[in-house]
Design a protein around this motif. Sequence first.
Motif, PDB file in Angstrom:
ATOM      1  N   GLY A 109      36.734 -33.354  -0.940  1.00 60.61           N
ATOM      2  CA  GLY A 109      37.029 -34.721  -1.361  1.00 60.61           C
ATOM      3  C   GLY A 109      36.560 -35.012  -2.766  1.00 60.61           C
ATOM      4  N   TYR A 110      35.393 -34.500  -3.128  1.00 58.58           N
ATOM      5  CA  TYR A 110      34.895 -34.746  -4.477  1.00 58.58           C
ATOM      6  C   TYR A 110      35.719 -34.020  -5.537  1.00 58.58           C
ATOM      7  N   GLY A 111      36.420 -32.962  -5.167  1.00 58.70           N
ATOM      8  CA  GLY A 111      37.358 -32.346  -6.098  1.00 58.70           C
ATOM      9  C   GLY A 111      38.481 -33.310  -6.446  1.00 58.70           C
ATOM     10  N   VAL A 112      38.951 -34.041  -5.443  1.00 59.49           N
ATOM     11  CA  VAL A 112      39.992 -35.046  -5.658  1.00 59.49           C
ATOM     12  C   VAL A 112      39.435 -36.217  -6.461  1.00 59.49           C
ATOM     13  N   ILE A 113      38.258 -36.662  -6.088  1.00 60.27           N
ATOM     14  CA  ILE A 113      37.627 -37.809  -6.756  1.00 60.27           C
ATOM     15  C   ILE A 113      37.405 -37.505  -8.236  1.00 60.27           C
TER      16      ILE A 113
ATOM     17  N   GLY B  65      34.274 -41.025 -17.359  1.00 63.73           N
ATOM     18  CA  GLY B  65      33.034 -41.593 -17.860  1.00 63.73           C
ATOM     19  C   GLY B  65      31.870 -41.407 -16.911  1.00 63.73           C
ATOM     20  N   PRO B  66      31.045 -42.463 -16.748  1.00 69.72           N
ATOM     21  CA  PRO B  66      29.876 -42.367 -15.877  1.00 69.72           C
ATOM     22  C   PRO B  66      30.233 -42.027 -14.424  1.00 69.72           C
ATOM     23  N   ARG B  67      31.373 -42.512 -13.972  1.00 66.88           N
ATOM     24  CA  ARG B  67      31.784 -42.205 -12.593  1.00 66.88           C
ATOM     25  C   ARG B  67      32.105 -40.722 -12.437  1.00 66.88           C
ATOM     26  N   ALA B  68      32.651 -40.105 -13.474  1.00 65.75           N
ATOM     27  CA  ALA B  68      32.922 -38.666 -13.423  1.00 65.75           C
ATOM     28  C   ALA B  68      31.610 -37.888 -13.317  1.00 65.75           C
ATOM     29  N   ALA B  69      30.597 -38.339 -14.048  1.00 58.80           N
ATOM     30  CA  ALA B  69      29.285 -37.681 -13.964  1.00 58.80           C
ATOM     31  C   ALA B  69      28.700 -37.848 -12.566  1.00 58.80           C
TER      32      ALA B  69
END
Length: 146
Positions: free
Chosen positions: A28-32, A38-42
Amino acid sequence: MNPEPTSAGRALEAAQAALAAEHAAAYGYGVIGARVAGPRAAEAREAYGVHLARRDSLTRTVRELGGAPRPSEAAYALPFQVRTPGDAERLAAGIEDRVAGAYSDLVRAAEGPLRREAADALSAAAVRAARWRGVGVAFPGLTEKR
């Protein structure tokens, strides 16, 4: 009538379920990660790393409990289409809720250091869910048990 599982059997079953939840979380985090910036990607990268580490730890735990670790699926069905950053954030919160639920079961089934590790993982998942959602829940790990 099936005999009641032993405490070791319950711990193994719960560890396998937590391992399955970690496999799904990593997917799931691969999709996310592909939908946030930005900060959400980190945050997504950090959570992905945490889930991989917990997956590896649970793989060892399952072996120590005498089981064969469940392998990851090739792909997982997502609960909804993830098209926007908001969808990705909602998915991340849901993933963390499911992971917390799995660790809640492991807390109940395990003893000693494994129980402590499961409680720590449950707490960490609840914190991540609250960050993604913007608000916490009263009883993390029990949201799916309603």
